[in-house]
Design a protein around this motif. Structure first.
Motif, PDB file in Angstrom:
ATOM      1  N   THR A 268       0.692  -1.328  -0.141  1.00  0.00           N
ATOM      2  CA  THR A 268       0.053   0.077   0.230  1.00  0.00           C
ATOM      3  C   THR A 268       0.924   1.198   0.010  1.00  0.00           C
ATOM      4  OG1 THR A 268      -1.704  -1.151   1.160  1.00  0.00           O
ATOM      5  CG2 THR A 268      -1.632   1.208   1.123  1.00  0.00           C
ATOM      6  N   ILE A 269       0.716   2.227  -0.877  1.00  0.00           N
ATOM      7  CA  ILE A 269       1.411   3.365  -1.063  1.00  0.00           C
ATOM      8  C   ILE A 269       0.176   4.400  -0.434  1.00  0.00           C
ATOM      9  CG2 ILE A 269       2.697   5.189  -2.709  1.00  0.00           C
ATOM     10  CD1 ILE A 269       3.841   2.243  -2.208  1.00  0.00           C
ATOM     11  N   HIS A 270       0.885   5.065   0.562  1.00  0.00           N
ATOM     12  CA  HIS A 270       0.043   6.314   0.732  1.00  0.00           C
ATOM     13  C   HIS A 270       0.384   7.482   0.320  1.00  0.00           C
ATOM     14  CE1 HIS A 270       0.568   3.171   4.405  1.00  0.00           C
ATOM     15  NE2 HIS A 270      -0.797   3.669   4.578  1.00  0.00           N
ATOM     16  N   VAL A 271      -0.859   8.094  -0.338  1.00  0.00           N
ATOM     17  CA  VAL A 271      -0.561   9.248  -1.115  1.00  0.00           C
ATOM     18  C   VAL A 271      -1.275  10.465  -0.696  1.00  0.00           C
ATOM     19  CG1 VAL A 271      -1.248  10.067  -3.539  1.00  0.00           C
ATOM     20  CG2 VAL A 271      -0.683   7.791  -3.215  1.00  0.00           C
ATOM     21  N   ASN A 272      -0.603  11.727  -0.622  1.00  0.00           N
ATOM     22  CA  ASN A 272      -1.060  13.009  -0.283  1.00  0.00           C
ATOM     23  C   ASN A 272      -1.784  13.717  -1.380  1.00  0.00           C
ATOM     24  OD1 ASN A 272       1.427  13.285  -0.565  1.00  0.00           O
ATOM     25  ND2 ASN A 272       1.507  14.953   0.628  1.00  0.00           N
ATOM     26  N   TYR A 273      -2.716  13.918  -1.890  1.00  0.00           N
ATOM     27  CA  TYR A 273      -3.105  14.545  -3.291  1.00  0.00           C
ATOM     28  C   TYR A 273      -3.422  15.756  -2.867  1.00  0.00           C
ATOM     29  CZ  TYR A 273      -4.767  15.603  -8.018  1.00  0.00           C
ATOM     30  OH  TYR A 273      -4.849  16.016  -9.148  1.00  0.00           O
ATOM     31  N   MET A 274      -2.269  16.785  -2.800  1.00  0.00           N
ATOM     32  CA  MET A 274      -2.553  18.172  -2.555  1.00  0.00           C
ATOM     33  C   MET A 274      -2.881  18.208  -1.089  1.00  0.00           C
ATOM     34  SD  MET A 274      -1.326  19.079  -5.181  1.00  0.00           S
ATOM     35  CE  MET A 274      -1.120  20.785  -5.127  1.00  0.00           C
ATOM     36  N   SER A 275      -2.597  17.375  -0.016  1.00  0.00           N
ATOM     37  CA  SER A 275      -2.977  17.709   1.254  1.00  0.00           C
ATOM     38  C   SER A 275      -1.814  17.440   2.218  1.00  0.00           C
ATOM     39  CB  SER A 275      -4.103  16.709   1.450  1.00  0.00           C
ATOM     40  OG  SER A 275      -3.495  15.216   1.461  1.00  0.00           O
ATOM     41  N   LYS A 276      -1.714  17.730   3.317  1.00  0.00           N
ATOM     42  CA  LYS A 276      -0.566  17.530   4.322  1.00  0.00           C
ATOM     43  C   LYS A 276      -0.112  16.133   4.712  1.00  0.00           C
ATOM     44  CE  LYS A 276       1.364  18.805   8.866  1.00  0.00           C
ATOM     45  NZ  LYS A 276       0.879  19.762   9.953  1.00  0.00           N
ATOM     46  N   TYR A 277      -1.410  15.406   4.773  1.00  0.00           N
ATOM     47  CA  TYR A 277      -1.297  13.944   4.953  1.00  0.00           C
ATOM     48  C   TYR A 277      -1.935  12.911   4.026  1.00  0.00           C
ATOM     49  CZ  TYR A 277      -0.222  15.653  10.011  1.00  0.00           C
ATOM     50  OH  TYR A 277       0.188  16.402  10.950  1.00  0.00           O
ATOM     51  N   ALA A 278      -1.432  11.696   4.151  1.00  0.00           N
ATOM     52  CA  ALA A 278      -2.166  10.981   3.195  1.00  0.00           C
ATOM     53  C   ALA A 278      -3.608  10.998   3.103  1.00  0.00           C
ATOM     54  CB  ALA A 278      -1.394   9.519   3.217  1.00  0.00           C
ATOM     55  N   ASP A 279      -4.230  10.948   1.917  1.00  0.00           N
ATOM     56  CA  ASP A 279      -5.733  10.924   2.054  1.00  0.00           C
ATOM     57  C   ASP A 279      -6.035   9.683   0.859  1.00  0.00           C
ATOM     58  OD1 ASP A 279      -4.590  11.924  -0.513  1.00  0.00           O
ATOM     59  OD2 ASP A 279      -6.200  13.670  -0.673  1.00  0.00           O
ATOM     60  N   ILE A 280      -5.379   8.896   0.563  1.00  0.00           N
ATOM     61  CA  ILE A 280      -5.572   7.873  -0.365  1.00  0.00           C
ATOM     62  C   ILE A 280      -4.550   6.858  -0.105  1.00  0.00           C
ATOM     63  CG2 ILE A 280      -6.058   7.001  -2.840  1.00  0.00           C
ATOM     64  CD1 ILE A 280      -6.089   9.837  -3.650  1.00  0.00           C
ATOM     65  N   GLY A 281      -4.968   5.511  -0.042  1.00  0.00           N
ATOM     66  CA  GLY A 281      -3.970   4.393  -0.050  1.00  0.00           C
ATOM     67  C   GLY A 281      -4.155   3.384  -1.452  1.00  0.00           C
ATOM     68  N   ILE A 282      -2.969   3.054  -1.917  1.00  0.00           N
ATOM     69  CA  ILE A 282      -3.132   2.730  -3.393  1.00  0.00           C
ATOM     70  C   ILE A 282      -2.459   1.354  -3.458  1.00  0.00           C
ATOM     71  CG2 ILE A 282      -2.746   3.029  -5.872  1.00  0.00           C
ATOM     72  CD1 ILE A 282      -2.923   6.002  -5.497  1.00  0.00           C
ATOM     73  N   GLU A 283      -3.139   0.216  -3.483  1.00  0.00           N
ATOM     74  CA  GLU A 283      -2.231  -0.980  -3.772  1.00  0.00           C
ATOM     75  C   GLU A 283      -2.421  -1.697  -5.061  1.00  0.00           C
ATOM     76  OE1 GLU A 283      -2.353  -5.487  -1.305  1.00  0.00           O
ATOM     77  OE2 GLU A 283      -3.543  -3.885  -0.588  1.00  0.00           O
ATOM     78  N   LEU A 284      -1.321  -2.188  -5.472  1.00  0.00           N
ATOM     79  CA  LEU A 284      -1.518  -2.760  -6.785  1.00  0.00           C
ATOM     80  C   LEU A 284      -1.664  -4.256  -6.684  1.00  0.00           C
ATOM     81  CD1 LEU A 284      -1.128  -2.940 -10.176  1.00  0.00           C
ATOM     82  CD2 LEU A 284       1.505  -3.156  -9.444  1.00  0.00           C
ATOM     83  N   LEU A 285      -2.693  -4.736  -6.952  1.00  0.00           N
ATOM     84  CA  LEU A 285      -2.998  -6.314  -6.709  1.00  0.00           C
ATOM     85  C   LEU A 285      -2.693  -7.307  -7.625  1.00  0.00           C
ATOM     86  CD1 LEU A 285      -6.875  -5.704  -5.340  1.00  0.00           C
ATOM     87  CD2 LEU A 285      -4.610  -5.860  -4.044  1.00  0.00           C
ATOM     88  N   SER A 286      -2.910  -6.897  -9.005  1.00  0.00           N
ATOM     89  CA  SER A 286      -2.154  -7.769 -10.128  1.00  0.00           C
ATOM     90  C   SER A 286      -2.260  -6.757 -11.275  1.00  0.00           C
ATOM     91  CB  SER A 286      -3.337  -8.852 -10.272  1.00  0.00           C
ATOM     92  OG  SER A 286      -4.419  -8.169 -10.597  1.00  0.00           O
ATOM     93  N   VAL A 287      -1.292  -7.197 -12.247  1.00  0.00           N
ATOM     94  CA  VAL A 287      -1.100  -6.810 -13.637  1.00  0.00           C
ATOM     95  C   VAL A 287      -0.958  -7.780 -14.695  1.00  0.00           C
ATOM     96  CG1 VAL A 287       1.260  -6.260 -13.077  1.00  0.00           C
ATOM     97  CG2 VAL A 287       0.118  -4.598 -14.883  1.00  0.00           C
TER      98      VAL A 287
END
Length: 332
Positions: A99-118
């Protein structure tokens, strides 16, 4: 765009390195969002869920916010809040089952993104909304904002395309650039409202992008066209109607639009293509705009766009971006 027997499907331009890659991806993100806006094909994940991101990209809603996303090379996810025209494009380096914790123009992370399969055509990605109150630190090393000069963040950056001979005068009756926009020296308030309605519509951004593609054909040469054609047609060289001489005679090299007052609050927007052939020169798209309420009606495709609609134009544009090169717009 037009039937294959006389006209050629518009193709686009995309570089393969550096800034141009980001620009092409930004255009794809915008086109994906445009398609979703037109056909309401938006998946609502609630606070969490899995999204299959195909080669065409996808649009989804997470935690009440709408995003457009596209998978690039090396498991890099490109994501933008909607509307894509005014929000930055973010690149996130994903790792499978992490899980990559992403802060889209915010101070703290507001999205968690995990690659399950490709696989070769799609990626399955898990998204989760994260509250700012949780104060989760973002994985900054895995995140970067695409430079603003690389992405298309506003509609004005694409259309009209810039030209060395571009001029602009507020005191005359027209603004002339590579694409001509008919205006009036002292426009009534209705004009501004009509223009705003046009610029906010799904048609404006799509026509901007096609205008850019047509304008870029000035950089195409016969030899470059032949290479582009062969690269996308299994090594077979162009012949007959597909030769550079024939194709370049039909595909437009410019597009203009005008906005005229028909009566009172009613305005008409007309997009016109310019080509070496009379067959593909003339009105391509027209619509009526009521400046009082911003409603758009009587949308008509004609000329090179005859028989098309938003869906086919969108698909043609996506293909154009992927074909790449200044001659890509010529390749059927």
């Amino acid at each position: 765009m037009a039937p294959r027997n006389q006209k050629h499907r518009p193709r686009g331009k995309a570089k393969t390195k550096g800034v141009a890659i980001y620009a092409a991806i930004a255009i794809i993100i915008i086109a994906v969002a445009l398609y979703a806006l037109t056909y309401k094909s938006v998946q609502n994940l609630g606070s969490a869920g899995n999204v299959t991101i195909s080669a065409n990209g996808t649009v989804f809603i997470l935690g009440g916010t709408e995003y457009a996303a596209y998978m690039g090379f090396s498991n890099t996810l490109y994501i933008s809040k909607q509307p894509s025209f005014v929000n930055p494009l973010m690149a996130v380096a994903l790792s499978k089952d992490t899980t990559i914790h992403v802060n889209y123009m915010s101070k703290y992370a507001d999205i968690g993104i995990e690659l399950l399969s490709v696989n070769g055509t799609a990626a399955l990605v898990h998204f989760i909304a994260i509250s700012q109150s949780a104060a989760v630190a973002p994985d900054s090393s895995q995140i970067r904002i695409v430079p603003t000069n690389a992405s298309v963040t506003t509609t004005s950056t694409i259309y009209p395309p810039k030209s060395p001979n571009s001029t602009k005068s507020e005191s005359t009756t027209s603004t002339t650039v590579a694409t001509t926009v008919t205006t009036t020296a002292s426009q009534p308030n209705g004009y501004s409202k009509a223009l705003s309605a046009l610029q906010a519509s799904k048609y404006y951004s799509l026509m901007e992008n096609y205008s850019e593609l047509y304008y870029n054909t000035s950089k195409c040469t016969p030899s470059l066209y032949n290479k582009t054609y062969e690269a996308n047609n299994y090594g077979v060289p162009p012949s007959g109607q597909q030769t550079y001489e024939n194709v370049s005679a039909f595909v437009p090299f410019n597009m203009t639009y005008s906005l005229k007052d028909l009566s009172g609050p009613i305005y008409k927007a007309i997009y016109t293509t310019i080509s070496k052939s009379t067959v593909t020169t003339g009105t391509a798209l027209s619509m009526v705009i009521n400046s009082s309420d911003g409603l758009i009606s009587n949308v008509t495709y004609s000329g090179i766009f005859a028989g098309t609609n938003e869906s086919s134009l969108y698909q043609g544009y996506i293909t154009a971006v992927r074909i790449g090169g200044a001659c890509g717009i010529y390749v059927p």
